[in-house]
Design a protein around this motif. Sequence first.
Motif, PDB file in Angstrom:
ATOM      1  N   LEU A 114       1.097  -1.218   0.290  1.00 41.05           N
ATOM      2  CA  LEU A 114      -0.075   0.323   0.282  1.00 41.05           C
ATOM      3  C   LEU A 114       0.862   1.485  -0.129  1.00 41.05           C
ATOM      4  O   LEU A 114       0.731   2.568  -0.481  1.00 41.05           O
ATOM      5  CB  LEU A 114      -1.123   0.043   1.095  1.00 41.05           C
ATOM      6  N   ALA A 115       1.675   1.403   0.955  1.00 40.75           N
ATOM      7  CA  ALA A 115       2.389   2.126   0.111  1.00 40.75           C
ATOM      8  C   ALA A 115       3.466   2.724  -0.604  1.00 40.75           C
ATOM      9  O   ALA A 115       3.608   3.380  -1.087  1.00 40.75           O
ATOM     10  CB  ALA A 115       4.113   2.223   1.808  1.00 40.75           C
ATOM     11  N   ALA A 116       4.388   1.490  -1.471  1.00 42.74           N
ATOM     12  CA  ALA A 116       4.703   1.652  -2.974  1.00 42.74           C
ATOM     13  C   ALA A 116       3.657   2.581  -3.549  1.00 42.74           C
ATOM     14  O   ALA A 116       4.712   2.713  -4.351  1.00 42.74           O
ATOM     15  CB  ALA A 116       5.298  -0.104  -3.145  1.00 42.74           C
ATOM     16  N   ILE A 117       2.207   1.878  -4.146  1.00 44.80           N
ATOM     17  CA  ILE A 117       1.798   1.811  -4.280  1.00 44.80           C
ATOM     18  C   ILE A 117       0.674   3.727  -4.184  1.00 44.80           C
ATOM     19  O   ILE A 117       0.735   4.215  -5.455  1.00 44.80           O
ATOM     20  CB  ILE A 117       0.263   1.252  -4.519  1.00 44.80           C
ATOM     21  N   GLY A 118       1.071   3.764  -3.439  1.00 43.48           N
ATOM     22  CA  GLY A 118       0.184   4.903  -2.597  1.00 43.48           C
ATOM     23  C   GLY A 118      -1.314   5.090  -3.025  1.00 43.48           C
ATOM     24  O   GLY A 118      -1.978   4.143  -3.121  1.00 43.48           O
ATOM     25  N   ARG A 119      -1.575   6.783  -2.909  1.00 42.60           N
ATOM     26  CA  ARG A 119      -3.240   6.502  -3.609  1.00 42.60           C
ATOM     27  C   ARG A 119      -3.720   6.787  -4.529  1.00 42.60           C
ATOM     28  O   ARG A 119      -4.695   5.968  -4.658  1.00 42.60           O
ATOM     29  CB  ARG A 119      -2.802   8.156  -2.101  1.00 42.60           C
ATOM     30  N   ALA A 120      -2.615   6.505  -5.559  1.00 43.56           N
ATOM     31  CA  ALA A 120      -3.863   6.950  -6.792  1.00 43.56           C
ATOM     32  C   ALA A 120      -3.286   6.034  -7.573  1.00 43.56           C
ATOM     33  O   ALA A 120      -2.249   5.211  -8.099  1.00 43.56           O
ATOM     34  CB  ALA A 120      -3.621   8.124  -7.799  1.00 43.56           C
ATOM     35  N   PRO A 121      -3.625   4.354  -7.016  1.00 45.33           N
ATOM     36  CA  PRO A 121      -3.018   3.471  -8.093  1.00 45.33           C
ATOM     37  C   PRO A 121      -3.180   3.368  -9.422  1.00 45.33           C
ATOM     38  O   PRO A 121      -4.424   3.551  -9.666  1.00 45.33           O
ATOM     39  CB  PRO A 121      -3.889   2.474  -7.212  1.00 45.33           C
ATOM     40  N   GLY A 122      -1.951   2.783  -9.705  1.00 45.00           N
ATOM     41  CA  GLY A 122      -2.639   2.971 -11.540  1.00 45.00           C
ATOM     42  C   GLY A 122      -1.843   1.457 -11.718  1.00 45.00           C
ATOM     43  O   GLY A 122      -2.142   0.208 -11.419  1.00 45.00           O
ATOM     44  N   GLU A 123      -0.989   1.320 -13.186  1.00 51.27           N
ATOM     45  CA  GLU A 123      -0.525   0.655 -13.703  1.00 51.27           C
ATOM     46  C   GLU A 123       0.831  -0.357 -12.619  1.00 51.27           C
ATOM     47  O   GLU A 123       1.517   1.000 -12.199  1.00 51.27           O
ATOM     48  CB  GLU A 123       0.558   0.915 -14.882  1.00 51.27           C
ATOM     49  N   LEU A 124       0.895  -0.710 -12.318  1.00 53.97           N
ATOM     50  CA  LEU A 124       2.136  -1.340 -11.634  1.00 53.97           C
ATOM     51  C   LEU A 124       3.400  -1.098 -11.987  1.00 53.97           C
ATOM     52  O   LEU A 124       3.559  -1.667 -12.873  1.00 53.97           O
ATOM     53  CB  LEU A 124       1.597  -2.559 -11.240  1.00 53.97           C
ATOM     54  N   THR A 125       4.540  -0.674 -11.340  1.00 57.22           N
ATOM     55  CA  THR A 125       5.801  -0.791 -11.576  1.00 57.22           C
ATOM     56  C   THR A 125       6.299  -1.900 -11.220  1.00 57.22           C
ATOM     57  O   THR A 125       5.730  -2.926 -10.437  1.00 57.22           O
ATOM     58  CB  THR A 125       7.132   0.069 -11.349  1.00 57.22           C
ATOM     59  N   PRO A 126       7.681  -2.011 -12.211  1.00 61.66           N
ATOM     60  CA  PRO A 126       8.075  -3.753 -11.685  1.00 61.66           C
ATOM     61  C   PRO A 126       8.377  -3.922 -10.375  1.00 61.66           C
ATOM     62  O   PRO A 126       8.264  -5.040  -9.775  1.00 61.66           O
ATOM     63  CB  PRO A 126       9.922  -4.050 -12.466  1.00 61.66           C
ATOM     64  N   SER A 127       9.196  -2.839  -9.643  1.00 66.50           N
ATOM     65  CA  SER A 127       9.239  -3.055  -7.863  1.00 66.50           C
ATOM     66  C   SER A 127       7.830  -3.181  -7.067  1.00 66.50           C
ATOM     67  O   SER A 127       7.669  -3.610  -5.989  1.00 66.50           O
ATOM     68  CB  SER A 127       9.702  -1.645  -7.596  1.00 66.50           C
ATOM     69  N   VAL A 187       3.362 -10.050  -1.542  1.00 63.57           N
ATOM     70  CA  VAL A 187       2.134 -10.877  -0.739  1.00 63.57           C
ATOM     71  C   VAL A 187       1.471 -11.505  -0.904  1.00 63.57           C
ATOM     72  O   VAL A 187       0.561 -12.341  -0.122  1.00 63.57           O
ATOM     73  CB  VAL A 187       1.134  -9.208  -0.678  1.00 63.57           C
ATOM     74  N   ASP A 188       1.230 -12.313  -2.149  1.00 61.20           N
ATOM     75  CA  ASP A 188       0.628 -13.500  -2.326  1.00 61.20           C
ATOM     76  C   ASP A 188       1.395 -14.788  -1.629  1.00 61.20           C
ATOM     77  O   ASP A 188       0.876 -15.640  -1.200  1.00 61.20           O
ATOM     78  CB  ASP A 188       1.081 -13.243  -3.713  1.00 61.20           C
ATOM     79  N   THR A 189       2.778 -14.751  -1.811  1.00 63.61           N
ATOM     80  CA  THR A 189       3.420 -15.630  -1.605  1.00 63.61           C
ATOM     81  C   THR A 189       3.030 -15.281   0.123  1.00 63.61           C
ATOM     82  O   THR A 189       2.700 -17.063   1.056  1.00 63.61           O
ATOM     83  CB  THR A 189       5.458 -15.551  -1.377  1.00 63.61           C
ATOM     84  N   ALA A 190       3.206 -14.414   1.341  1.00 65.40           N
ATOM     85  CA  ALA A 190       2.983 -14.573   2.288  1.00 65.40           C
ATOM     86  C   ALA A 190       1.779 -15.186   2.591  1.00 65.40           C
ATOM     87  O   ALA A 190       0.889 -15.414   3.729  1.00 65.40           O
ATOM     88  CB  ALA A 190       3.301 -13.225   2.620  1.00 65.40           C
ATOM     89  N   VAL A 191      -0.076 -14.695   1.728  1.00 60.96           N
ATOM     90  CA  VAL A 191      -1.308 -15.062   2.158  1.00 60.96           C
ATOM     91  C   VAL A 191      -1.019 -16.485   2.256  1.00 60.96           C
ATOM     92  O   VAL A 191      -1.545 -17.681   2.504  1.00 60.96           O
ATOM     93  CB  VAL A 191      -1.838 -14.677   0.853  1.00 60.96           C
ATOM     94  N   ALA A 192       0.076 -17.616   1.055  1.00 59.56           N
ATOM     95  CA  ALA A 192      -0.157 -18.634   0.647  1.00 59.56           C
ATOM     96  C   ALA A 192       0.435 -19.305   1.927  1.00 59.56           C
ATOM     97  O   ALA A 192      -0.459 -20.867   1.792  1.00 59.56           O
ATOM     98  CB  ALA A 192       1.054 -19.177  -0.939  1.00 59.56           C
ATOM     99  N   ALA A 193       1.606 -18.921   2.649  1.00 59.20           N
ATOM    100  CA  ALA A 193       1.981 -19.419   3.584  1.00 59.20           C
ATOM    101  C   ALA A 193       1.146 -19.970   4.657  1.00 59.20           C
ATOM    102  O   ALA A 193       0.672 -20.361   5.454  1.00 59.20           O
ATOM    103  CB  ALA A 193       3.342 -18.828   3.971  1.00 59.20           C
ATOM    104  N   ARG A 194       0.633 -18.711   4.811  1.00 60.28           N
ATOM    105  CA  ARG A 194      -0.386 -18.705   5.582  1.00 60.28           C
ATOM    106  C   ARG A 194      -1.398 -19.457   5.616  1.00 60.28           C
ATOM    107  O   ARG A 194      -1.969 -19.805   6.665  1.00 60.28           O
ATOM    108  CB  ARG A 194      -0.741 -16.956   6.342  1.00 60.28           C
ATOM    109  N   ASP A 195      -2.517 -19.581   4.415  1.00 56.94           N
ATOM    110  CA  ASP A 195      -3.271 -20.271   4.249  1.00 56.94           C
ATOM    111  C   ASP A 195      -3.058 -22.050   5.064  1.00 56.94           C
ATOM    112  O   ASP A 195      -3.615 -22.782   5.071  1.00 56.94           O
ATOM    113  CB  ASP A 195      -3.627 -20.536   3.336  1.00 56.94           C
ATOM    114  N   GLY A 196      -1.789 -22.124   3.568  1.00 53.48           N
ATOM    115  CA  GLY A 196      -1.172 -23.421   4.022  1.00 53.48           C
ATOM    116  C   GLY A 196      -1.231 -23.431   5.968  1.00 53.48           C
ATOM    117  O   GLY A 196      -1.365 -25.097   6.137  1.00 53.48           O
TER     118      GLY A 196
END
Length: 107
Positions: free
Chosen positions: A29-42, A50-59
């Motif tokens: 959220l801090a990297a995206i900022g208040r006006a999300p748009g096209e995501l940069t590579p970083s 985030v996806d990896t962390a969610v998958a680990a938590r769900d497992g």
Amino acid sequence: MHPATEVLHWYGLTAEAQTVVDRAENTLLAAIGRAPGELTPSQMAIAHQVDTAVAARDGRAMVLRHLLDPNASHVWRGERPQNRIASQVSTALPPRPPANAGRAVGR
């Protein structure tokens, strides 16, 4: 290991994983900022974290559910196939509105 001890162990791992999810989401959220748009590579790299962390938590949560209810075989295999088929999202395009749908009535 005593069953209660094992449940507490996996609960601790799940809670720890949730903390990692929270931190990763806040970083995104801090990297995206208040006006999300096209995501940069970083930003995309952070989203993958985030996806990896969610998958680990769900497992870990699945293991915990299994320990609390060993008769819950659906925890490992998901719903029965016939239940999944009925709830699938359609990939078809929605119907197009009529060509004159945007015009005011009575013109």
